[in-house]
Design an enzyme around this catalytic site. Structure first.
Site, PDB file in Angstrom:
ATOM      1  N   SER A 107       0.831  -1.197   0.000  1.00 53.87           N
ATOM      2  CA  SER A 107       0.000   0.000   0.000  1.00 53.87           C
ATOM      3  C   SER A 107       0.873   1.257   0.000  1.00 53.87           C
ATOM      4  O   SER A 107       1.613   1.498  -0.959  1.00 53.87           O
ATOM      5  CB  SER A 107      -0.972  -0.057   1.172  1.00 53.87           C
ATOM      6  OG  SER A 107      -2.004   0.897   1.040  1.00 53.87           O
ATOM      7  N   ASP A 120      -9.495  -4.919  -4.942  1.00 51.67           N
ATOM      8  CA  ASP A 120      -8.959  -3.923  -4.011  1.00 51.67           C
ATOM      9  C   ASP A 120      -9.816  -2.657  -4.051  1.00 51.67           C
ATOM     10  O   ASP A 120      -9.899  -1.988  -5.091  1.00 51.67           O
ATOM     11  CB  ASP A 120      -7.511  -3.591  -4.392  1.00 51.67           C
ATOM     12  CG  ASP A 120      -6.768  -2.823  -3.314  1.00 51.67           C
ATOM     13  OD1 ASP A 120      -7.406  -2.038  -2.600  1.00 51.67           O
ATOM     14  OD2 ASP A 120      -5.546  -3.023  -3.197  1.00 51.67           O
ATOM     15  N   HIS A 153      -7.732  -5.554  -0.488  1.00 50.26           N
ATOM     16  CA  HIS A 153      -6.514  -4.813  -0.160  1.00 50.26           C
ATOM     17  C   HIS A 153      -5.776  -5.570   0.942  1.00 50.26           C
ATOM     18  O   HIS A 153      -6.055  -5.408   2.132  1.00 50.26           O
ATOM     19  CB  HIS A 153      -6.910  -3.405   0.306  1.00 50.26           C
ATOM     20  CG  HIS A 153      -5.761  -2.450   0.385  1.00 50.26           C
ATOM     21  ND1 HIS A 153      -5.070  -2.024  -0.735  1.00 50.26           N
ATOM     22  CD2 HIS A 153      -5.198  -1.803   1.446  1.00 50.26           C
ATOM     23  CE1 HIS A 153      -4.129  -1.169  -0.363  1.00 50.26           C
ATOM     24  NE2 HIS A 153      -4.177  -1.021   0.959  1.00 50.26           N
TER      25      HIS A 153
END
Length: 211
Positions: free
Chosen positions: A110, A158, A190
């Site tokens: 991320s 995601d 995610h």
């Protein structure tokens, strides 16, 4: 709480450096289990999970830059502000280990992936590989990224950083002549699951074996 990096594995004479960078609101401790998978696969690697330098505005975790009120227009500036610190962190561990960029892999999740991708964009010869889980560039590169192989791994479902960002990054890098792979995990949001870890380790094994 101050910055707390975690050395996951420290061989006597490391042959490879693997640095892990967590997502916003997480910590080095949260990313360390991912590091353990890399440590097991690469017993001669120095594996370090890096804590973000700033307290997060979201919970008790850490971050590289704030995502509060962030826009497509403001993201790059926030990253550029902290990029010297990110590059200095990578250089510090290269110096500590006696290893150089050609022996360095950056693993991000991320926001950690954003920093790793933007890092190799900003600084030539920063690392040989980037493994980017569930991330993106802030802005797509306009010129080839020298001497780096990029492995993008993303969940197709995601909802935090859409898969279209990974696809755009791969297309952009390919068009520039970069070495890039893109693995998409079906029915995955995610996060990092076992198949994604196996893809990452498989790519890195291949990269190291062909050097």
């Amino acid at each position: 709480m101050s910055q707390q990096n975690i050395v996951v594995q420290q061989p006597v004479k490391p042959e490879h450096l693997i640095l892990l960078f967590h997502g916003v609101g997480d910590s080095a401790a949260g990313m360390a289990p991912v590091g353990s998978h890399f440590a097991q696969a690469f017993p001669l690697a120095l594996v370090v999970s890096i804590d973000g330098p700033f307290a997060s505005g979201m919970g008790n975790g850490r971050q590289w830059f704030s995502v509060q009120g962030i826009t497509e227009q403001s993201r790059q500036g926030r990253i550029d502000d902290v990029m010297p610190q990110f590059i200095a962190t990578v250089r510090h561990w290269q110096q500590q280990s006696g290893l150089d960029a050609a022996q360095t892999t950056l693993v991000g999740f991320s926001q950690g992936t954003i920093m790793a991708l933007e890092g190799v964009k900003a600084q030539p010869q920063l690392a040989r590989q980037v493994i980017g889980f569930s991330g993106r560039f802030a802005t797509l590169p306009q010129k080839p990224l020298s001497d780096v192989v990029i492995h993008l791994i993303h969940g197709e479902q995601d909802g935090v950083i859409g898969v279209e960002h990974a696809k755009a990054a791969a297309s952009s890098l390919l068009a520039l002549g970069n070495q890039v792979t893109l693995d998409l995990a079906a029915h995955t949001g995610h996060g990092i699951n076992q198949p994604m870890l196996e893809w990452a380790i498989g790519h890195l094994r291949q990269d190291i074996s062909v050097r």
